[in-house]
Design a protein around this motif. Structure first.
Motif, PDB file in Angstrom:
ATOM      1  N   LYS B 128       8.415  11.191  -0.698  1.00 23.80           N
ATOM      2  CA  LYS B 128       7.446  10.179  -0.274  1.00 23.80           C
ATOM      3  C   LYS B 128       6.046  10.768  -0.110  1.00 23.80           C
ATOM      4  CE  LYS B 128      10.914   7.245   1.790  1.00 23.80           C
ATOM      5  NZ  LYS B 128      11.505   6.645   2.978  1.00 23.80           N
ATOM      6  N   SER B 129       5.880  12.034  -0.451  1.00 19.55           N
ATOM      7  CA  SER B 129       4.566  12.664  -0.306  1.00 19.55           C
ATOM      8  C   SER B 129       3.540  12.053  -1.256  1.00 19.55           C
ATOM      9  CB  SER B 129       4.671  14.166  -0.602  1.00 19.55           C
ATOM     10  OG  SER B 129       5.251  14.830   0.490  1.00 19.55           O
ATOM     11  N   THR B 130       2.311  11.972  -0.777  1.00 13.22           N
ATOM     12  CA  THR B 130       1.224  11.455  -1.594  1.00 13.22           C
ATOM     13  C   THR B 130       0.707  12.564  -2.500  1.00 13.22           C
ATOM     14  OG1 THR B 130       0.583  10.197   0.363  1.00 13.22           O
ATOM     15  CG2 THR B 130      -0.930  10.144  -1.497  1.00 13.22           C
ATOM     16  N   TYR B 131       0.676  12.293  -3.793  1.00 11.31           N
ATOM     17  CA  TYR B 131       0.129  13.234  -4.777  1.00 11.31           C
ATOM     18  C   TYR B 131      -1.208  12.619  -5.156  1.00 11.31           C
ATOM     19  CZ  TYR B 131       0.150  15.916  -9.240  1.00 11.31           C
ATOM     20  OH  TYR B 131      -0.133  16.734 -10.310  1.00 11.31           O
ATOM     21  N   LEU B 132      -2.244  13.013  -4.425  1.00  8.79           N
ATOM     22  CA  LEU B 132      -3.526  12.324  -4.510  1.00  8.79           C
ATOM     23  C   LEU B 132      -4.110  12.301  -5.917  1.00  8.79           C
ATOM     24  CD1 LEU B 132      -4.908  13.710  -1.141  1.00  8.79           C
ATOM     25  CD2 LEU B 132      -4.416  11.300  -1.603  1.00  8.79           C
ATOM     26  N   ARG B 133      -4.103  13.450  -6.603  1.00 11.21           N
ATOM     27  CA  ARG B 133      -4.773  13.494  -7.916  1.00 11.21           C
ATOM     28  C   ARG B 133      -4.079  12.680  -8.986  1.00 11.21           C
ATOM     29  NH1 ARG B 133      -6.831  19.015 -10.258  1.00 11.21           N
ATOM     30  NH2 ARG B 133      -7.041  17.808 -12.160  1.00 11.21           N
ATOM     31  N   ALA B 134      -2.735  12.622  -8.920  1.00  3.86           N
ATOM     32  CA  ALA B 134      -2.016  11.843  -9.929  1.00  3.86           C
ATOM     33  C   ALA B 134      -1.867  10.384  -9.473  1.00  3.86           C
ATOM     34  CB  ALA B 134      -0.654  12.462 -10.201  1.00  3.86           C
ATOM     35  N   GLY B 135      -2.232  10.102  -8.224  1.00  2.42           N
ATOM     36  CA  GLY B 135      -2.147   8.731  -7.726  1.00  2.42           C
ATOM     37  C   GLY B 135      -0.724   8.217  -7.604  1.00  2.42           C
ATOM     38  N   ILE B 136       0.194   9.072  -7.190  1.00  2.00           N
ATOM     39  CA  ILE B 136       1.573   8.614  -7.017  1.00  2.00           C
ATOM     40  C   ILE B 136       2.092   9.018  -5.629  1.00  2.00           C
ATOM     41  CG2 ILE B 136       2.157   8.659  -9.472  1.00  2.00           C
ATOM     42  CD1 ILE B 136       3.584  11.329  -8.889  1.00  2.00           C
ATOM     43  N   GLY B 137       3.196   8.405  -5.239  1.00  2.00           N
ATOM     44  CA  GLY B 137       3.839   8.718  -3.960  1.00  2.00           C
ATOM     45  C   GLY B 137       3.064   8.166  -2.779  1.00  2.00           C
ATOM     46  N   GLY B 138       3.594   8.371  -1.569  1.00  2.00           N
ATOM     47  CA  GLY B 138       2.931   7.927  -0.353  1.00  2.00           C
ATOM     48  C   GLY B 138       2.656   6.438  -0.359  1.00  2.00           C
ATOM     49  N   PHE B 139       1.522   6.046   0.206  1.00  2.00           N
ATOM     50  CA  PHE B 139       1.137   4.644   0.244  1.00  2.00           C
ATOM     51  C   PHE B 139       0.294   4.334  -0.992  1.00  2.00           C
ATOM     52  CE2 PHE B 139      -1.301   0.929   1.573  1.00  2.00           C
ATOM     53  CZ  PHE B 139      -0.327   0.162   2.190  1.00  2.00           C
ATOM     54  N   HIS B 140       0.916   3.725  -2.000  1.00  2.00           N
ATOM     55  CA  HIS B 140       0.243   3.373  -3.262  1.00  2.00           C
ATOM     56  C   HIS B 140      -0.492   4.548  -3.898  1.00  2.00           C
ATOM     57  CE1 HIS B 140       1.287  -0.811  -2.722  1.00  2.00           C
ATOM     58  NE2 HIS B 140       0.845  -0.731  -1.473  1.00  2.00           N
ATOM     59  N   GLY B 141       0.037   5.757  -3.692  1.00  2.00           N
ATOM     60  CA  GLY B 141      -0.516   6.923  -4.374  1.00  2.00           C
ATOM     61  C   GLY B 141      -1.889   7.361  -3.878  1.00  2.00           C
ATOM     62  N   ARG B 142      -2.260   6.934  -2.677  1.00  2.00           N
ATOM     63  CA  ARG B 142      -3.613   7.278  -2.212  1.00  2.00           C
ATOM     64  C   ARG B 142      -3.633   7.501  -0.701  1.00  2.00           C
ATOM     65  NH1 ARG B 142      -4.935   2.784   0.463  1.00  2.00           N
ATOM     66  NH2 ARG B 142      -4.336   0.744  -0.353  1.00  2.00           N
ATOM     67  N   ALA B 143      -4.771   7.985  -0.222  1.00  2.00           N
ATOM     68  CA  ALA B 143      -4.987   8.086   1.222  1.00  2.00           C
ATOM     69  C   ALA B 143      -5.051   6.662   1.777  1.00  2.00           C
ATOM     70  CB  ALA B 143      -6.295   8.826   1.491  1.00  2.00           C
ATOM     71  N   VAL B 144      -4.750   6.491   3.061  1.00  2.00           N
ATOM     72  CA  VAL B 144      -4.762   5.128   3.591  1.00  2.00           C
ATOM     73  C   VAL B 144      -6.204   4.618   3.740  1.00  2.00           C
ATOM     74  CG1 VAL B 144      -2.569   5.473   4.791  1.00  2.00           C
ATOM     75  CG2 VAL B 144      -4.710   5.726   6.070  1.00  2.00           C
ATOM     76  N   LYS B 145      -6.337   3.286   3.634  1.00  2.00           N
ATOM     77  CA  LYS B 145      -7.642   2.639   3.721  1.00  2.00           C
ATOM     78  C   LYS B 145      -7.595   1.575   4.813  1.00  2.00           C
ATOM     79  CE  LYS B 145      -8.284   1.055  -0.530  1.00  2.00           C
ATOM     80  NZ  LYS B 145      -8.613   0.914  -1.953  1.00  2.00           N
ATOM     81  N   GLU B 146      -8.773   1.089   5.154  1.00  2.00           N
ATOM     82  CA  GLU B 146      -8.865   0.014   6.141  1.00  2.00           C
ATOM     83  C   GLU B 146      -8.000  -1.169   5.704  1.00  2.00           C
ATOM     84  OE1 GLU B 146     -12.923  -0.996   7.193  1.00  2.00           O
ATOM     85  OE2 GLU B 146     -12.252  -3.034   7.685  1.00  2.00           O
ATOM     86  N   ALA B 147      -7.311  -1.780   6.665  1.00  2.00           N
ATOM     87  CA  ALA B 147      -6.482  -2.975   6.457  1.00  2.00           C
ATOM     88  C   ALA B 147      -5.112  -2.679   5.832  1.00  2.00           C
ATOM     89  CB  ALA B 147      -7.216  -4.041   5.644  1.00  2.00           C
ATOM     90  N   ASP B 148      -4.807  -1.433   5.535  1.00  2.00           N
ATOM     91  CA  ASP B 148      -3.462  -1.100   5.049  1.00  2.00           C
ATOM     92  C   ASP B 148      -2.465  -1.388   6.162  1.00  2.00           C
ATOM     93  OD1 ASP B 148      -4.346  -0.251   2.618  1.00  2.00           O
ATOM     94  OD2 ASP B 148      -4.140   1.902   3.033  1.00  2.00           O
ATOM     95  N   GLU B 149      -1.278  -1.806   5.770  1.00  2.00           N
ATOM     96  CA  GLU B 149      -0.218  -2.044   6.757  1.00  2.00           C
ATOM     97  C   GLU B 149       0.938  -1.103   6.478  1.00  2.00           C
ATOM     98  OE1 GLU B 149       0.224  -6.292   6.299  1.00  2.00           O
ATOM     99  OE2 GLU B 149      -1.261  -6.641   7.879  1.00  2.00           O
ATOM    100  N   LEU B 150       1.192  -0.206   7.404  1.00  2.00           N
ATOM    101  CA  LEU B 150       2.211   0.821   7.210  1.00  2.00           C
ATOM    102  C   LEU B 150       3.479   0.420   7.945  1.00  2.00           C
ATOM    103  CD1 LEU B 150      -0.172   3.865   7.936  1.00  2.00           C
ATOM    104  CD2 LEU B 150       0.283   2.765   5.727  1.00  2.00           C
ATOM    105  N   VAL B 151       4.514   0.201   7.174  1.00  2.00           N
ATOM    106  CA  VAL B 151       5.769  -0.326   7.709  1.00  2.00           C
ATOM    107  C   VAL B 151       6.695   0.817   8.143  1.00  2.00           C
ATOM    108  CG1 VAL B 151       7.810  -1.700   7.096  1.00  2.00           C
ATOM    109  CG2 VAL B 151       5.540  -2.378   6.278  1.00  2.00           C
ATOM    110  N   PHE B 152       7.394   0.610   9.268  1.00  4.17           N
ATOM    111  CA  PHE B 152       8.337   1.633   9.744  1.00  4.17           C
ATOM    112  C   PHE B 152       9.687   1.462   9.052  1.00  4.17           C
ATOM    113  CE2 PHE B 152       6.233   0.978  14.197  1.00  4.17           C
ATOM    114  CZ  PHE B 152       5.054   1.546  13.718  1.00  4.17           C
ATOM    115  N   GLY B 153      10.369   2.570   8.833  1.00  5.31           N
ATOM    116  CA  GLY B 153      11.745   2.507   8.335  1.00  5.31           C
ATOM    117  C   GLY B 153      12.687   2.211   9.487  1.00  5.31           C
ATOM    118  N   GLU B 154      13.979   2.215   9.183  1.00  7.41           N
ATOM    119  CA  GLU B 154      14.959   1.875  10.214  1.00  7.41           C
ATOM    120  C   GLU B 154      15.169   3.050  11.164  1.00  7.41           C
ATOM    121  OE1 GLU B 154      19.468   0.275  10.447  1.00  7.41           O
ATOM    122  OE2 GLU B 154      18.428   0.043   8.530  1.00  7.41           O
ATOM    123  N   ALA B 155      15.029   2.771  12.470  1.00 11.41           N
ATOM    124  CA  ALA B 155      15.150   3.838  13.472  1.00 11.41           C
ATOM    125  C   ALA B 155      16.613   4.242  13.639  1.00 11.41           C
ATOM    126  CB  ALA B 155      14.575   3.366  14.799  1.00 11.41           C
TER     127      ALA B 155
END
Lengths: 238, 333
Positions: B128-155
Motif C-alpha cells: 500500500k506504499s505510495t510510489y510518488l514518481r510512478a503515481g501508484i500505490g497509497g492514496f491514488h498514487g500521490r501525497a494526500v491533498k485537501e478534501a481527501d477522505e481517508l478510510v479506515f480498515g477493519e479494526a
C-alpha cells in the motif's frame, strides 16, 4: 563458476559474477538468478539481478530462527547456502530467449532529436531509423525506472552523446539514444537521452503480476510504424 | 474516516514497502523510519506493516469523521487535538468531530500516524506504499491533498479492546490516551552532531587515503536537496584513487554512494534499485531511523562498526520489538 560474495549491508549479499557487460557474464547472471529463485528459501526477501551481479536481500531474523543454535551469524549462514548452490550451477544457453516486438513511430513530434542524431553521425534520418531497426538487441537488466531496459546491441554508427541540457519531461514510451546505448522510457521522467521516436506499447504495467513488459534476457525487435498505426495501437491498449 | 482539511508539506500513505519487484525496476518505497512506523501500528493493535500516514516536517490538519484509535510515533511535530496537546508513543482514542493538527517540529522530521485497522487503500504489487514518481500505490498514487477522505480498515479485536478501555476515559474530552510509555531505546535521541554507525562499503578500498580518513573524522551536513530518495551530504570531497567506470549493481536502504563530484549520497526509501557509483559505506539498519529523522542542515559523523556487530544490533532490536508485541498481546488478550 567464478564468483565473489560481499555483504550488501546487514540484510543483503551481493554475488559478483564478472566485471564486464558481455554475453557470457549475462548468461551467468541469468542462470544464477533462475537457479536461486527455484530454491524458495523463506528467509529471502527478493533477488535483484544486474549486469554482472545478483543481490539477495534477506531477513536475518528468519535465518536465525531456523539456525538459532548455529555459532555462525546470519550472513555466514546465507553465504554457506548460496555457495552450496552456486557450485552446482553450470551456465547454460538451453533456454531460447523470448523476442519482444516494440513498435516505434520514428521522427516527427515523437523524435525531436532524430535530425541531430543523423547530422552528428553524418548520415540521413532514414539511415538512422534503418540502423536502429536493424540492431540485434538484448536486455541486460531492468533498472533505473520501473520496467526500464538496459539494452545492448545498438549499431555504433548511430551512437550519440547525451543532450547537454536534459529535458525536464520526457513522455512515457519515448525511444532514445545515450552514447552507445538505446532505451525506452517506461514512465514520464526528466532525462538527457536523444529522442528518436516513441512506442505506443506500455513497458510498465503495474496492474499485471509481472509489471515489466521486458525482462533481463529478452531479445527486442524494434518495428517502425506510421503515426496512424501508433494512434490505432494506443486506442486498442485503452 | 479522516478528512484532510490541509495536506501539510508531504503527507503520504506508507507501509513497510514493496518487496519482490526490484528486479522489474520497481523501487521499494515504504516508511522512511520503519521503526517508528511499526511501533505506531503495534500500539493500536495493527500488524506492523499496516498502512499508516507518513507526515513530514509541517503537518496536515485532519478531521475525524468517526471515532478512531490512533498513535503518533517518530519525530515530535507537536500534535494537538482541539487545542490540547497529545502525547506521542501511546494509543490515543479520538472522538468523532475532533481536529488533529500539528505545530512546530521540536525533534525529528517524520511522524507516523497509525489508525486501528490501518488506512484502507488498494494494494498495488502487494503493497500500500505510495510510489510518488510512478503515481501508484497509497492514496491514488500521490501525497494526500485537501478534501481527501481517508478510510479506515477493519479494526482487529485487540484494537477494539484498547479502544473500549479508552472510550470510557474520554468523558468530556475530545480524546483520551493510554498512560503507557515505550522503552526509551526506541525513542529518538538528537545530538548536535549525530553519530551514525556504518560498515565499510563494497568499494571502500578504492577510495584514496585522505578520503577514507576524512570519511570517519569529519562531520557531514545534510544538503537542502535531500528527499525520500536520498540525502546529499556536504563535507570533505571524497575521491577514489583512480576513477574507472563501474557497472550498475544493486544497492540497498542506507547505501552511501559517492558520485564523481565527491559528495556522498545516502540512499533511502525511494532509492533506485541499482546504482553505478562507488559505495563507500553502508549504514547499519538500526541507525536508519536516526537518519530518517534528520533534517537538512543537520550534521552527522560516521562511526565504523563491523558487519557482524551491525547484524547483532539488528537482531537485538528485533528481539525488543518482539517483546513489545508480546506485552501488548498479554495486556489485551
Amino acid at each position: 563458476m567464478d564468483y565473489h560474495l560481499y555483504p550488501l549491508g546487514d540484510q543483503g549479499v551481493l554475488i559478483e559474477l564478472g566485471e564486464d557487460i558481455n554475453l557470457k557474464v549475462h548468461e551467468r547472471v541469468k542462470s544464477v538468478s533462475a537457479h536461486l529463485e527455484k530454491m524458495n528459501w523463506d528467509w529471502v526477501i527478493e533477488y535483484v539481478p544486474a549486469f554482472a551481479s545478483v543481490a539477495i536481500h534477506y531477513d536475518p531474523m528468519k535465518v536465525m530462527e531456523k539456525e538459532g543454535d548455529s555459532s555462525l551469524y546470519a550472513y555466514e549462514i546465507v553465504c554457506a547456502y548460496v555457495e552450496k548452490e552456486l557450485e552446482k550451477i553450470t551456465p547454460s544457453h538451453s533456454e531460447a530467449p523470448r523476442t519482444v516486438e516494440i513498435p516505434v513511430c520514428y521522427g516527427g513530434e515523437f523524435g525531436p532529436d532524430l535530425a541531430y542524431v543523423a547530422e552528428s553521425n553524418d548520415i540521413s534520418e532514414e539511415k538512422v531509423i534503418d540502423l536502429h531497426v536493424g540492431g540485434d538487441y538484448l536486455v541486460y537488466m531492468i533498472g533505473f525506472a520501473p520496467g526500464f531496459p538496459y539494452i545492448g546491441g545498438m549499431p555504433e554508427e548511430i551512437a550519440t552523446p547525451r543532450r547537454k541540457e536534459p529535458r525536464l519531461q520526457i513522455s512515457a514510451g519515448s525511444v532514445g539514444i545515450a552514447g552507445k546505448q538505446t532505451g525506452v522510457y517506461p514512465i514520464e521522467t526528466p532525462g538527457g537521452w536523444q529522442l528518436i521516436g516513441q512506442t505506443p506499447k506500455a513497458l510498465f504495467r503495474p496492474e499485471n503480476e509481472i509489471p515489466s513488459l521486458l525482462q533481463a534476457g529478452d531479445k527486442i525487435n524494434f518495428k517502425p510504424i506510421t503515426r496512424e498505426e501508433f494512434d490505432a495501437y494506443k486506442e486498442e491498449e485503452k | 474516516m479522516i478528512k484532510v482539511l490541509k495536506p501539510g508539506l508531504l503527507t503520504s500513505i506508507q507501509d513497510l514497502g514493496r518487496r519482490g519487484y526490484q528486479k522489474y525496476g520497481v523501487i521499494t518505497s515504504g516508511a522512511m523510519d520503519p521503526l517508528a512506523h511499526r511501533i505506531a501500528n503495534l500500539l493500536v493493535g495493527n500488524k506492523d506493516n499496516s498502512a499508516a500516514l507518513e507526515i513530514t516536517l509541517s503537518g496536515p490538519v485532519l478531521e475525524f469523521q468517526e471515532e478512531g484509535l490512533i498513535s503518533l510515533c517518530g519525530g515530535d511535530l507537536s500534535p494537538v487535538i482541539d487545542g490540547e496537546s497529545v502525547e506521542m508513543w501511546r494509543p490515543v482514542y479520538v472522538k468523532p468531530g475532533s481536529e488533529l493538527r500539528f505545530g512546530q517540529a521540536k525533534q525529528g522530521c517524520r511522524l507516523y500516524l497509525a489508525v486501528a485497522g490501518g488506512f484502507d487503500v488498494p494494494e498495488v504489487m502487494e503493497s500500500k506504499s505510495t510510489y510518488l514518481r510512478a503515481g501508484i500505490g497509497g492514496f491514488h498514487g500521490r501525497a494526500v491533498k485537501e478534501a481527501d477522505e481517508l478510510v479506515f480498515g477493519e479494526a482487529s479485536e485487540r484494537s477494539q479492546k484498547i479502544m473500549e478501555e479508552l472510550r470510557q476515559e474520554a468523558e468530556d474530552s475530545s480524546f483520551a490516551s493510554m498512560d503507557w510509555y515505550i522503552a526509551s531505546e526506541f525513542l529518538l535521541v538528537s545530538q548536535e552532531v549525530q553519530p551514525v554507525r556504518v560498515m565499510p562499503g563494497r568499494q571502500f578500498d578504492l577510495f584514496n587515503q585522505e578520503s577514507k580518513a576524512a570519511f570517519f573524522q569529519e562531520d557531514f551536513q545534510i544538503d537542502s536537496k535531500s528527499d525520500r530518495m536520498g540525502y546529499r551530504l556536504e563535507g570533505p570531497a571524497l575521491h577514489v584513487e583512480k576513477s574507472e567506470d563501474m557497472l550498475s549493481e544493486p544497492v540497498s536502504f542506507g547505501t552511501v554512494q559517492v558520485p564523481s563530484n565527491g559528495k556522498p549520497i545516502i540512499l533511502l526509501a525511494d532509492r533506485q534499485t541499482t546504482g553505478g557509483y562507488p559505495k563507500i559505506a553502508q549504514i547499519a539498519t538500526v541507525d536508519l531511523p536516526v537518519i530518517a529523522q534528520m533534517k537538512p542542515g543537520e550534521k552527522m559523523k560516521f562511526v565504523e562498526i563491523s558487519h557482524r556487530e551491525a547484524e547483532m544490533l539488528l537482531l537485538e532490536r528485533e528481539y525488543r520489538i518482539h517483546q513489545l508485541i508480546q506485552g501488548i498481546r498479554l495486556k489485551f488478550q
